[in-house]
Motif scaffolding. Structure first.
Motif, PDB file in Angstrom:
ATOM      1  N   LEU A 282     -12.344  -0.057  -0.726  1.00 27.16           N
ATOM      2  CA  LEU A 282     -12.964  -1.355  -0.462  1.00 27.16           C
ATOM      3  C   LEU A 282     -14.233  -1.218   0.375  1.00 27.16           C
ATOM      4  CD1 LEU A 282      -9.868  -3.638   0.121  1.00 27.16           C
ATOM      5  CD2 LEU A 282     -11.439  -3.644  -1.816  1.00 27.16           C
ATOM      6  N   GLY A 283     -14.259  -0.249   1.265  1.00 27.63           N
ATOM      7  CA  GLY A 283     -15.477  -0.015   2.049  1.00 27.63           C
ATOM      8  C   GLY A 283     -16.648   0.355   1.157  1.00 27.63           C
ATOM      9  N   VAL A 284     -16.407   1.219   0.199  1.00 30.99           N
ATOM     10  CA  VAL A 284     -17.486   1.603  -0.721  1.00 30.99           C
ATOM     11  C   VAL A 284     -17.887   0.419  -1.595  1.00 30.99           C
ATOM     12  CG1 VAL A 284     -18.086   3.121  -2.645  1.00 30.99           C
ATOM     13  CG2 VAL A 284     -16.877   4.045  -0.673  1.00 30.99           C
ATOM     14  N   VAL A 285     -16.905  -0.341  -2.073  1.00 36.53           N
ATOM     15  CA  VAL A 285     -17.215  -1.526  -2.889  1.00 36.53           C
ATOM     16  C   VAL A 285     -18.042  -2.522  -2.082  1.00 36.53           C
ATOM     17  CG1 VAL A 285     -16.203  -3.554  -4.016  1.00 36.53           C
ATOM     18  CG2 VAL A 285     -15.294  -1.286  -4.486  1.00 36.53           C
ATOM     19  N   LEU A 286     -17.673  -2.745  -0.828  1.00 33.95           N
ATOM     20  CA  LEU A 286     -18.442  -3.662   0.019  1.00 33.95           C
ATOM     21  C   LEU A 286     -19.867  -3.173   0.241  1.00 33.95           C
ATOM     22  CD1 LEU A 286     -15.730  -4.662   2.628  1.00 33.95           C
ATOM     23  CD2 LEU A 286     -16.803  -6.146   0.932  1.00 33.95           C
TER      24      LEU A 286
ATOM     25  N   ILE B 239      -3.852  -3.870  -5.461  1.00 33.47           N
ATOM     26  CA  ILE B 239      -4.469  -4.540  -4.300  1.00 33.47           C
ATOM     27  C   ILE B 239      -5.976  -4.320  -4.316  1.00 33.47           C
ATOM     28  CG2 ILE B 239      -4.605  -4.581  -1.776  1.00 33.47           C
ATOM     29  CD1 ILE B 239      -1.601  -3.828  -1.771  1.00 33.47           C
ATOM     30  N   TYR B 240      -6.412  -3.094  -4.621  1.00 26.29           N
ATOM     31  CA  TYR B 240      -7.849  -2.777  -4.699  1.00 26.29           C
ATOM     32  C   TYR B 240      -8.534  -3.665  -5.728  1.00 26.29           C
ATOM     33  CZ  TYR B 240     -11.916  -0.283  -6.546  1.00 26.29           C
ATOM     34  OH  TYR B 240     -13.159   0.040  -7.028  1.00 26.29           O
ATOM     35  N   LEU B 241      -7.940  -3.771  -6.924  1.00 28.43           N
ATOM     36  CA  LEU B 241      -8.554  -4.589  -7.970  1.00 28.43           C
ATOM     37  C   LEU B 241      -8.618  -6.060  -7.575  1.00 28.43           C
ATOM     38  CD1 LEU B 241      -7.105  -3.014 -11.235  1.00 28.43           C
ATOM     39  CD2 LEU B 241      -9.489  -3.042 -10.480  1.00 28.43           C
ATOM     40  N   LEU B 242      -7.543  -6.588  -7.032  1.00 27.99           N
ATOM     41  CA  LEU B 242      -7.535  -8.000  -6.631  1.00 27.99           C
ATOM     42  C   LEU B 242      -8.594  -8.291  -5.571  1.00 27.99           C
ATOM     43  CD1 LEU B 242      -3.708  -8.789  -6.515  1.00 27.99           C
ATOM     44  CD2 LEU B 242      -5.392  -9.597  -8.178  1.00 27.99           C
ATOM     45  N   LEU B 243      -8.651  -7.456  -4.546  1.00 28.05           N
ATOM     46  CA  LEU B 243      -9.609  -7.699  -3.466  1.00 28.05           C
ATOM     47  C   LEU B 243     -11.053  -7.463  -3.912  1.00 28.05           C
ATOM     48  CD1 LEU B 243      -7.732  -6.176  -0.394  1.00 28.05           C
ATOM     49  CD2 LEU B 243      -8.126  -8.585  -0.913  1.00 28.05           C
ATOM     50  N   SER B 244     -11.303  -6.391  -4.624  1.00 27.27           N
ATOM     51  CA  SER B 244     -12.683  -6.096  -5.020  1.00 27.27           C
ATOM     52  C   SER B 244     -13.204  -7.108  -6.036  1.00 27.27           C
ATOM     53  CB  SER B 244     -12.805  -4.668  -5.539  1.00 27.27           C
ATOM     54  OG  SER B 244     -11.956  -4.457  -6.633  1.00 27.27           O
TER      55      SER B 244
ATOM     56  N   ALA C  18     -14.515  -0.572 -11.831  1.00 25.68           N
ATOM     57  CA  ALA C  18     -13.657   0.092 -12.819  1.00 25.68           C
ATOM     58  C   ALA C  18     -13.783   1.613 -12.727  1.00 25.68           C
ATOM     59  CB  ALA C  18     -14.015  -0.393 -14.225  1.00 25.68           C
ATOM     60  N   LEU C  19     -14.993   2.109 -12.590  1.00 31.71           N
ATOM     61  CA  LEU C  19     -15.189   3.556 -12.492  1.00 31.71           C
ATOM     62  C   LEU C  19     -14.619   4.135 -11.205  1.00 31.71           C
ATOM     63  CD1 LEU C  19     -18.812   3.949 -13.887  1.00 31.71           C
ATOM     64  CD2 LEU C  19     -16.674   4.700 -14.960  1.00 31.71           C
ATOM     65  N   TYR C  20     -14.657   3.363 -10.143  1.00 33.14           N
ATOM     66  CA  TYR C  20     -14.208   3.852  -8.837  1.00 33.14           C
ATOM     67  C   TYR C  20     -12.703   3.670  -8.644  1.00 33.14           C
ATOM     68  CZ  TYR C  20     -14.908   5.152  -3.962  1.00 33.14           C
ATOM     69  OH  TYR C  20     -14.876   5.809  -2.767  1.00 33.14           O
ATOM     70  N   LEU C  21     -12.012   3.105  -9.623  1.00 39.72           N
ATOM     71  CA  LEU C  21     -10.575   2.881  -9.507  1.00 39.72           C
ATOM     72  C   LEU C  21      -9.797   4.191  -9.459  1.00 39.72           C
ATOM     73  CD1 LEU C  21      -8.123   0.925  -9.588  1.00 39.72           C
ATOM     74  CD2 LEU C  21      -8.244   1.100 -12.072  1.00 39.72           C
ATOM     75  N   GLN C  22     -10.169   5.123 -10.298  1.00 41.68           N
ATOM     76  CA  GLN C  22      -9.413   6.370 -10.407  1.00 41.68           C
ATOM     77  C   GLN C  22      -9.474   7.159  -9.100  1.00 41.68           C
ATOM     78  OE1 GLN C  22     -10.767   8.934 -13.490  1.00 41.68           O
ATOM     79  NE2 GLN C  22      -9.223  10.479 -13.103  1.00 41.68           N
ATOM     80  N   ASP C  23      -8.310   7.691  -8.735  1.00 41.13           N
ATOM     81  CA  ASP C  23      -8.205   8.503  -7.521  1.00 41.13           C
ATOM     82  C   ASP C  23      -7.240   9.646  -7.818  1.00 41.13           C
ATOM     83  OD1 ASP C  23      -8.431   9.443  -4.970  1.00 41.13           O
ATOM     84  OD2 ASP C  23      -7.526   7.706  -4.002  1.00 41.13           O
ATOM     85  N   ASP C  24      -7.621  10.848  -7.460  1.00 38.83           N
ATOM     86  CA  ASP C  24      -6.790  12.014  -7.752  1.00 38.83           C
ATOM     87  C   ASP C  24      -5.647  12.208  -6.754  1.00 38.83           C
ATOM     88  OD1 ASP C  24      -8.315  12.567  -9.975  1.00 38.83           O
ATOM     89  OD2 ASP C  24      -9.681  13.903  -8.888  1.00 38.83           O
TER      90      ASP C  24
END
Length: 142
Positions: A88-92, A10-15, A65-71
């Motif tokens: 998405l907030g950070v991407v925006l 969902i993150y990739l599609l929206l961003s 791409a770099l911000y995709l990873q989440d621990d």
């Protein structure tokens, strides 16, 4: 399928959709500014506009791409929404900063073009005039 993967998709599609929308908006409206700055040279304006859009895509897609990873592991629907809202907030915010940077640069180019046009005299000089002023003697002597 793990909920973390669902959040990633969902993150990739929206961003990616937001990035494409902002890039197209900048491209369409930035072309007008560039044509004005480049004194109506449409071909050069189109080339510069394309280069700016490519740079915009490279920076934003690289960040996405770099911000995709989440621990953290998403375990429920609430976690999906929380992870998405943060990412998405950070991407925006990054898209907004990039947009403002592009608008600032285009406006700076446009202002410089206007200043250059104002420095050119409207008519060519037609000759020299003699020196006139309080330091010169009037014709006919004293």
């Amino acid at each position: 399928m793990d909920l973390t993967v669902v959040a990633y998709v969902i993150y990739l599609l929206l961003s990616l959709s937001l990035t494409v929308w902002v890039a197209r908006t900048l491209s369409r409206n930035g072309r007008v500014f560039l044509a004005d700055v480049l004194h109506g040279n449409e071909k050069l304006a189109e080339a510069v506009n394309h280069l700016l859009v490519v740079g915009f895509y490279l920076v934003n897609l690289g960040f996405i791409a770099l911000y995709l990873q989440d621990d953290t592991t998403v375990t429920d629907a609430r976690g999906v929404f929380e992870a998405l809202s943060q990412k998405l907030g950070v991407v925006l915010l990054v898209l907004g900063v990039m947009h403002l940077g592009n608008v600032y640069a285009l406006n700076k180019f446009r202002r410089r073009g206007i200043m250059e046009r104002e420095q050119v005299p409207p008519v060519a000089p037609q000759g020299w005039t003699g020196q006139q002023g309080p330091w010169t003697a009037p014709a006919g002597g004293r």
